[in-house]
Design a protein around this motif. Structure first.
Motif, PDB file in Angstrom:
ATOM      1  N   LEU A  99      65.853 -56.233  67.221  1.00  0.00           N
ATOM      2  CA  LEU A  99      66.940 -57.199  67.027  1.00  0.00           C
ATOM      3  C   LEU A  99      68.121 -56.557  66.301  1.00  0.00           C
ATOM      4  CD1 LEU A  99      64.917 -60.402  66.021  1.00  0.00           C
ATOM      5  CD2 LEU A  99      66.106 -59.984  68.186  1.00  0.00           C
ATOM      6  N   GLY A 100      67.823 -55.703  65.317  1.00  0.00           N
ATOM      7  CA  GLY A 100      68.893 -55.031  64.577  1.00  0.00           C
ATOM      8  C   GLY A 100      69.689 -54.079  65.451  1.00  0.00           C
ATOM      9  N   VAL A 101      68.973 -53.255  66.240  1.00  0.00           N
ATOM     10  CA  VAL A 101      69.656 -52.319  67.146  1.00  0.00           C
ATOM     11  C   VAL A 101      70.449 -53.101  68.198  1.00  0.00           C
ATOM     12  CG1 VAL A 101      69.320 -50.522  68.877  1.00  0.00           C
ATOM     13  CG2 VAL A 101      67.968 -50.484  66.766  1.00  0.00           C
ATOM     14  N   SER A 102      69.853 -54.165  68.695  1.00  0.00           N
ATOM     15  CA  SER A 102      70.534 -54.995  69.696  1.00  0.00           C
ATOM     16  C   SER A 102      71.809 -55.591  69.133  1.00  0.00           C
ATOM     17  CB  SER A 102      69.605 -56.124  70.163  1.00  0.00           C
ATOM     18  OG  SER A 102      68.439 -55.609  70.766  1.00  0.00           O
ATOM     19  N   PHE A 103      71.748 -55.990  67.865  1.00  0.00           N
ATOM     20  CA  PHE A 103      72.937 -56.576  67.222  1.00  0.00           C
ATOM     21  C   PHE A 103      74.074 -55.555  67.175  1.00  0.00           C
ATOM     22  CE2 PHE A 103      75.631 -58.339  63.967  1.00  0.00           C
ATOM     23  CZ  PHE A 103      75.493 -59.717  64.133  1.00  0.00           C
ATOM     24  N   LEU A 104      73.743 -54.310  66.911  1.00  0.00           N
ATOM     25  CA  LEU A 104      74.769 -53.258  66.869  1.00  0.00           C
ATOM     26  C   LEU A 104      75.383 -53.045  68.250  1.00  0.00           C
ATOM     27  CD1 LEU A 104      73.071 -50.618  64.534  1.00  0.00           C
ATOM     28  CD2 LEU A 104      74.921 -52.213  63.963  1.00  0.00           C
ATOM     29  N   LEU A 105      74.546 -52.979  69.290  1.00  0.00           N
ATOM     30  CA  LEU A 105      75.044 -52.761  70.643  1.00  0.00           C
ATOM     31  C   LEU A 105      75.875 -53.943  71.137  1.00  0.00           C
ATOM     32  CD1 LEU A 105      71.888 -51.143  72.293  1.00  0.00           C
ATOM     33  CD2 LEU A 105      74.017 -49.999  71.651  1.00  0.00           C
ATOM     34  N   GLU A 106      75.338 -55.140  70.933  1.00  0.00           N
ATOM     35  CA  GLU A 106      76.064 -56.337  71.363  1.00  0.00           C
ATOM     36  C   GLU A 106      77.356 -56.490  70.549  1.00  0.00           C
ATOM     37  OE1 GLU A 106      75.366 -58.003  73.875  1.00  0.00           O
ATOM     38  OE2 GLU A 106      73.200 -58.109  74.210  1.00  0.00           O
ATOM     39  N   GLY A 107      77.276 -56.122  69.275  1.00  0.00           N
ATOM     40  CA  GLY A 107      78.462 -56.220  68.430  1.00  0.00           C
ATOM     41  C   GLY A 107      79.579 -55.296  68.894  1.00  0.00           C
ATOM     42  N   ALA A 108      79.204 -54.096  69.367  1.00  0.00           N
ATOM     43  CA  ALA A 108      80.216 -53.164  69.869  1.00  0.00           C
ATOM     44  C   ALA A 108      80.914 -53.729  71.101  1.00  0.00           C
ATOM     45  CB  ALA A 108      79.562 -51.822  70.197  1.00  0.00           C
ATOM     46  N   SER A 109      80.127 -54.317  72.001  1.00  0.00           N
ATOM     47  CA  SER A 109      80.706 -54.917  73.204  1.00  0.00           C
ATOM     48  C   SER A 109      81.584 -56.111  72.847  1.00  0.00           C
ATOM     49  CB  SER A 109      79.581 -55.353  74.155  1.00  0.00           C
ATOM     50  OG  SER A 109      80.114 -55.998  75.305  1.00  0.00           O
ATOM     51  N   PHE A 110      81.100 -56.945  71.920  1.00  0.00           N
ATOM     52  CA  PHE A 110      81.871 -58.119  71.525  1.00  0.00           C
ATOM     53  C   PHE A 110      83.174 -57.716  70.837  1.00  0.00           C
ATOM     54  CE2 PHE A 110      82.928 -61.255  68.208  1.00  0.00           C
ATOM     55  CZ  PHE A 110      83.223 -62.336  69.020  1.00  0.00           C
ATOM     56  N   THR A 111      83.134 -56.656  70.036  1.00  0.00           N
ATOM     57  CA  THR A 111      84.335 -56.201  69.345  1.00  0.00           C
ATOM     58  C   THR A 111      85.430 -55.830  70.330  1.00  0.00           C
ATOM     59  OG1 THR A 111      83.049 -55.386  67.459  1.00  0.00           O
ATOM     60  CG2 THR A 111      85.263 -54.479  67.747  1.00  0.00           C
TER      61      THR A 111
END
Length: 305
Positions: A112-124
């Motif tokens: 979940l933590g790694v996913s948050f980083l990846l999804e966060g990059a796309s969302f940014t």
């Protein structure tokens, strides 16, 4: 490029969540895996939307192929609803009665933590682009994302937003399951994720349907277009203006105008055609049709705020 990055991120995240769901037996992780696989599949539809919507107009499609983008984005939104929302809710309801303990929760937290980083990059990326375009149009980011005809940008923005919220819900439900020892919390997390996806899907479906059926241009857009027409030295008045979306950021423009001067009919017809070609040179105009105003028709007034 934004869609491709989002697709690659979703595939990697979906694989990681699937493995974690198998290892942990967590209903929330199953919901998140379904969510990411749905998002990955939807990015393919959005790529198709971009490709087919960008085709140039021809004799069979004089207004271009831009509405393809709305069609395929609508298909993608239904994908979120069926493959993401319904699956997550149904699985969560089933787990309410038969749910067992979450095994190896640390694995779930890491994924979940790694996913948050990846999804966060796309969302940014989507957020930065949305903020820039909203600022150019004098609008808030939220209003711009909801109203824009760029259906791909809206889909990525909402999908990534839902992904980040879903990750928080999944992590929180697993944590509550650990703290309280009540397995139902994990199932509740799956249901909440499904409801979240359902809300996002309904918003996206509704907006795409509006653009397909035909939605009016905003007062700000209408004012900008009218002001631009009056800025042309050949046009003295505008008495009628119709703006129709025929694709993302593409318009079909119909207007009744009063040309400067008092020339003969055949000269006026040629000038109208020349003005049409001049307007169609703008990137946002797919097709424009101009006709002459009648003397007693009132002039339209445009106030750009």
């Amino acid at each position: 490029m934004t869609v491709i990055i989002a697709f690659l991120a979703n595939v990697l995240v979906a694989i990681a969540k699937t493995v974690a769901a198998i290892l942990t037996s967590s209903a929330s992780m199953v919901a998140e895996a379904a969510h990411s696989w749905a998002d990955a599949g939807n990015e393919i539809f959005l790529l198709i939307a971009d490709r087919r919507g960008a085709r140039t107009k021809d004799a069979r499609h004089p207004l271009g192929y831009g509405r393809n983008a709305f069609v395929w984005s609508l298909v993608a939104a239904f994908g979120i609803f069926t493959a993401g929302s319904i699956v997550s809710i149904m699985h969560g309801i089933q787990e309410l009665s038969v749910g067992g303990p979450v095994e190896s929760p640390v694995i779930a937290y890491v994924v979940l933590g790694v996913s948050f980083l990846l999804e966060g990059a796309s969302f940014t990326q989507a957020m930065v682009k949305s903020r820039r375009l909203a600022k150019e149009r004098g609008s808030s980011t939220w209003d711009f994302v909801l109203s824009t005809s760029d259906t791909t940008l809206r889909a990525v923005f909402f999908e990534d937003s839902a992904a980040l919220i879903g990750l928080v819900l999944a992590g929180g439900s697993i944590l509550l399951h650990q703290v309280t020892g009540v397995a139902a919390w994990d199932a509740v997390g799956s249901i909440l994720i499904g409801i979240l996806l359902g809300v996002v899907a309904i918003i996206l479906i509704g907006r795409n349907i509006e653009f397909l059926v035909g939605t009016t241009a905003s007062p700000k857009l209408r004012a900008r277009v009218g002001t631009a027409l009056l800025a042309l030295p050949q046009i003295e008045r505008v008495t009628y203006l119709h703006i129709e979306y025929v694709g993302p950021n593409r318009f079909f423009l119909v207007a009744e105008v009063d040309l400067a001067g008092d020339e003969q009919e055949h000269d006026v017809a040629r000038r109208l055609r020349d003005v049409e070609r001049q307007i169609e040179a703008h990137d946002a105009i797919e097709t424009v049709v101009l006709s002459l105003s009648v003397d007693d028709e009132p002039s339209l007034e445009f106030a750009v705020s």
